[in-house]
Write a protein that holds these residues in place. Structure first.
Motif, PDB file in Angstrom:
ATOM      1  N   GLY A 206       0.706  -1.303  -0.006  1.00 19.25           N
ATOM      2  CA  GLY A 206       0.026   0.057  -0.003  1.00 19.25           C
ATOM      3  C   GLY A 206       0.883   1.191   0.005  1.00 19.25           C
ATOM      4  N   ILE A 207       0.300   2.320  -0.573  1.00 19.63           N
ATOM      5  CA  ILE A 207       1.218   3.631  -0.825  1.00 19.63           C
ATOM      6  C   ILE A 207       0.034   4.501  -0.381  1.00 19.63           C
ATOM      7  CG2 ILE A 207       2.273   5.443  -2.244  1.00 19.63           C
ATOM      8  CD1 ILE A 207       3.292   2.894  -3.590  1.00 19.63           C
ATOM      9  N   GLY A 208       0.322   5.294   0.509  1.00 15.48           N
ATOM     10  CA  GLY A 208      -0.462   6.344   1.095  1.00 15.48           C
ATOM     11  C   GLY A 208       0.033   7.737   1.371  1.00 15.48           C
ATOM     12  N   VAL A 209      -0.899   8.620   1.784  1.00 14.63           N
ATOM     13  CA  VAL A 209      -0.381   9.765   2.386  1.00 14.63           C
ATOM     14  C   VAL A 209      -1.152  10.558   3.592  1.00 14.63           C
ATOM     15  CG1 VAL A 209       0.312  10.734  -0.085  1.00 14.63           C
ATOM     16  CG2 VAL A 209      -1.985  11.193   0.742  1.00 14.63           C
ATOM     17  N   ARG A 210      -0.759  10.977   4.503  1.00 17.27           N
ATOM     18  CA  ARG A 210      -1.322  11.808   5.304  1.00 17.27           C
ATOM     19  C   ARG A 210      -0.502  13.482   5.554  1.00 17.27           C
ATOM     20  NH1 ARG A 210       1.294  11.699  10.997  1.00 17.27           N
ATOM     21  NH2 ARG A 210       3.246  10.323  10.586  1.00 17.27           N
ATOM     22  N   GLU A 211      -1.618  14.154   6.181  1.00 19.49           N
ATOM     23  CA  GLU A 211      -0.841  15.524   6.571  1.00 19.49           C
ATOM     24  C   GLU A 211      -0.533  15.553   8.109  1.00 19.49           C
ATOM     25  OE1 GLU A 211      -2.777  20.095   6.365  1.00 19.49           O
ATOM     26  OE2 GLU A 211      -3.843  18.524   5.656  1.00 19.49           O
ATOM     27  N   ASP A 212       0.791  15.970   8.264  1.00 22.47           N
ATOM     28  CA  ASP A 212       1.205  16.117   9.530  1.00 22.47           C
ATOM     29  C   ASP A 212       0.674  17.281  10.444  1.00 22.47           C
ATOM     30  OD1 ASP A 212       2.769  17.944   8.539  1.00 22.47           O
ATOM     31  OD2 ASP A 212       4.824  17.066   8.945  1.00 22.47           O
ATOM     32  N   GLU A 213       1.264  17.537  11.364  1.00 22.78           N
ATOM     33  CA  GLU A 213       1.062  18.597  12.424  1.00 22.78           C
ATOM     34  C   GLU A 213       1.161  20.077  11.689  1.00 22.78           C
ATOM     35  OE1 GLU A 213       3.433  16.431  13.427  1.00 22.78           O
ATOM     36  OE2 GLU A 213       1.875  15.062  14.302  1.00 22.78           O
ATOM     37  N   ILE A 214       2.144  20.216  11.096  1.00 21.49           N
ATOM     38  CA  ILE A 214       2.449  21.543  10.514  1.00 21.49           C
ATOM     39  C   ILE A 214       2.060  21.623   9.061  1.00 21.49           C
ATOM     40  CG2 ILE A 214       4.639  21.811  11.785  1.00 21.49           C
ATOM     41  CD1 ILE A 214       6.355  21.085   9.702  1.00 21.49           C
ATOM     42  N   GLY A 215       1.262  20.904   8.395  1.00 24.86           N
ATOM     43  CA  GLY A 215       0.448  20.940   7.360  1.00 24.86           C
ATOM     44  C   GLY A 215       1.292  20.079   6.158  1.00 24.86           C
ATOM     45  N   LYS A 216       2.331  19.600   6.422  1.00 25.31           N
ATOM     46  CA  LYS A 216       3.113  18.951   5.154  1.00 25.31           C
ATOM     47  C   LYS A 216       2.241  17.824   5.042  1.00 25.31           C
ATOM     48  CE  LYS A 216       7.659  20.512   4.902  1.00 25.31           C
ATOM     49  NZ  LYS A 216       8.917  19.971   5.046  1.00 25.31           N
ATOM     50  N   VAL A 217       2.530  17.242   3.600  1.00 26.29           N
ATOM     51  CA  VAL A 217       2.041  15.807   3.150  1.00 26.29           C
ATOM     52  C   VAL A 217       3.192  15.047   3.431  1.00 26.29           C
ATOM     53  CG1 VAL A 217       0.763  14.867   1.458  1.00 26.29           C
ATOM     54  CG2 VAL A 217       0.286  17.123   1.723  1.00 26.29           C
ATOM     55  N   ARG A 218       2.591  13.956   3.791  1.00 25.40           N
ATOM     56  CA  ARG A 218       3.780  12.573   3.989  1.00 25.40           C
ATOM     57  C   ARG A 218       3.590  11.646   3.346  1.00 25.40           C
ATOM     58  NH1 ARG A 218       8.224  15.249   5.972  1.00 25.40           N
ATOM     59  NH2 ARG A 218       7.753  16.664   7.483  1.00 25.40           N
ATOM     60  N   ALA A 219       4.274  11.001   2.668  1.00 27.64           N
ATOM     61  CA  ALA A 219       4.066   9.662   1.783  1.00 27.64           C
ATOM     62  C   ALA A 219       4.726   8.332   2.522  1.00 27.64           C
ATOM     63  CB  ALA A 219       4.610   9.648   0.534  1.00 27.64           C
ATOM     64  N   HIS A 220       3.856   7.293   2.406  1.00 27.45           N
ATOM     65  CA  HIS A 220       4.557   6.131   3.262  1.00 27.45           C
ATOM     66  C   HIS A 220       4.116   5.036   2.276  1.00 27.45           C
ATOM     67  CE1 HIS A 220       5.703   3.603   6.341  1.00 27.45           C
ATOM     68  NE2 HIS A 220       4.520   3.192   6.641  1.00 27.45           N
ATOM     69  N   ALA A 221       5.187   3.924   2.491  1.00 19.58           N
ATOM     70  CA  ALA A 221       4.546   2.703   1.514  1.00 19.58           C
ATOM     71  C   ALA A 221       4.544   1.744   2.936  1.00 19.58           C
ATOM     72  CB  ALA A 221       5.579   2.379   0.547  1.00 19.58           C
ATOM     73  N   TRP A 222       3.939   0.553   2.707  1.00 18.50           N
ATOM     74  CA  TRP A 222       3.745  -0.592   3.688  1.00 18.50           C
ATOM     75  C   TRP A 222       3.602  -1.834   2.913  1.00 18.50           C
ATOM     76  CZ3 TRP A 222       0.299   3.500   3.392  1.00 18.50           C
ATOM     77  CH2 TRP A 222      -0.996   3.132   3.043  1.00 18.50           C
ATOM     78  N   THR A 223       3.739  -2.724   3.456  1.00 15.19           N
ATOM     79  CA  THR A 223       3.431  -4.236   3.140  1.00 15.19           C
ATOM     80  C   THR A 223       2.718  -4.887   4.098  1.00 15.19           C
ATOM     81  OG1 THR A 223       5.805  -5.024   3.512  1.00 15.19           O
ATOM     82  CG2 THR A 223       5.376  -4.166   1.475  1.00 15.19           C
ATOM     83  N   ALA A 224       2.022  -5.989   3.755  1.00 12.07           N
ATOM     84  CA  ALA A 224       1.630  -6.908   4.830  1.00 12.07           C
ATOM     85  C   ALA A 224       1.115  -8.079   3.904  1.00 12.07           C
ATOM     86  CB  ALA A 224       0.252  -6.257   5.214  1.00 12.07           C
ATOM     87  N   SER A 225       1.115  -9.215   4.775  1.00 16.23           N
ATOM     88  CA  SER A 225       0.762 -10.550   4.022  1.00 16.23           C
ATOM     89  C   SER A 225      -0.385 -11.250   5.120  1.00 16.23           C
ATOM     90  CB  SER A 225       1.988 -11.318   4.004  1.00 16.23           C
ATOM     91  OG  SER A 225       2.109 -12.702   3.459  1.00 16.23           O
ATOM     92  N   LEU A 226      -1.294 -11.414   4.395  1.00 15.92           N
ATOM     93  CA  LEU A 226      -2.706 -11.827   4.950  1.00 15.92           C
ATOM     94  C   LEU A 226      -3.024 -11.208   6.283  1.00 15.92           C
ATOM     95  CD1 LEU A 226      -2.071 -15.747   4.343  1.00 15.92           C
ATOM     96  CD2 LEU A 226      -3.385 -14.258   3.011  1.00 15.92           C
TER      97      LEU A 226
END
Length: 174
Positions: free
Chosen positions: A113-133
């Protein structure tokens, strides 16, 4: 960083871990090379190529005849150890690419999965994560970290479990 420095640190990493079995040494080298290849892929390729690789590996082989959580945890631990001990800094996308390759080689299911969120100071942060079942491999649980999914890679796989004399077959969406 020079290739000789990276190779010498790789040898020190393998010696520090005191691998006795040759297959464990080869697995550690495979993880290190997958991380380095992912780093090079992200660094020197067009932006769309890593996502093409994730899509290709995610929809590929899923010949799951059994599922052993110890195997997936072992891969996750090796990726985390190699990321800390190798001289380069490996971001979440590098680790996700390496994990997708390692899981693809073993015909294990993997969700990226690849996603984004807004941090406390208003910057957009991107992140990639993996999971198996449902078990996180790299990047932690994104839902707990507050990331909104932008793209997902992976496919549904068949999970076969034995319950004594019975067999239970589930189609598990990744």
């Amino acid at each position: 960083m020079k290739v000789t420095v990276i190779c010498s640190r790789l040898v020190r990493f393998l010696c520090k871990r005191k691998f006795v079995r040759s297959d464990a040494t080869l697995e550690a080298m495979e993880v290190c090379l997958a991380l380095l290849a992912a780093k090079l892929l992200v660094r020197f390729s067009p932006v769309s190529l890593p996502f093409f690789v994730l899509r290709t590996l995610g929809t590929g082989r899923c010949g799951l005849s059994f599922y052993d959580p110890r195997l997936t945890r072992g891969i996750a631990v090796r990726i985390a150890q190699a990321s800390e001990l190798l001289p380069c800094r490996f971001l979440c996308l590098h680790q996700a690419l390496a994990a997708s390759f390692l899981f693809w080689r073993r015909s294990l299911p993997l969700f990226v999965g690849i996603g984004v969120r807004e941090d406390e100071i208003g910057k957009v942060r991107a992140h990639a994560w993996t999971a198996s079942l449902g078990n996180p491999i790299t990047g932690g649980k994104a839902s707990e970290l507050g990331f909104k999914e932008l793209a997902t890679f992976g496919s549904a796989c068949i999970r076969i479990e034995s319950y004594g004399a019975e067999w239970r077959i589930d189609v598990v969406p990744l």
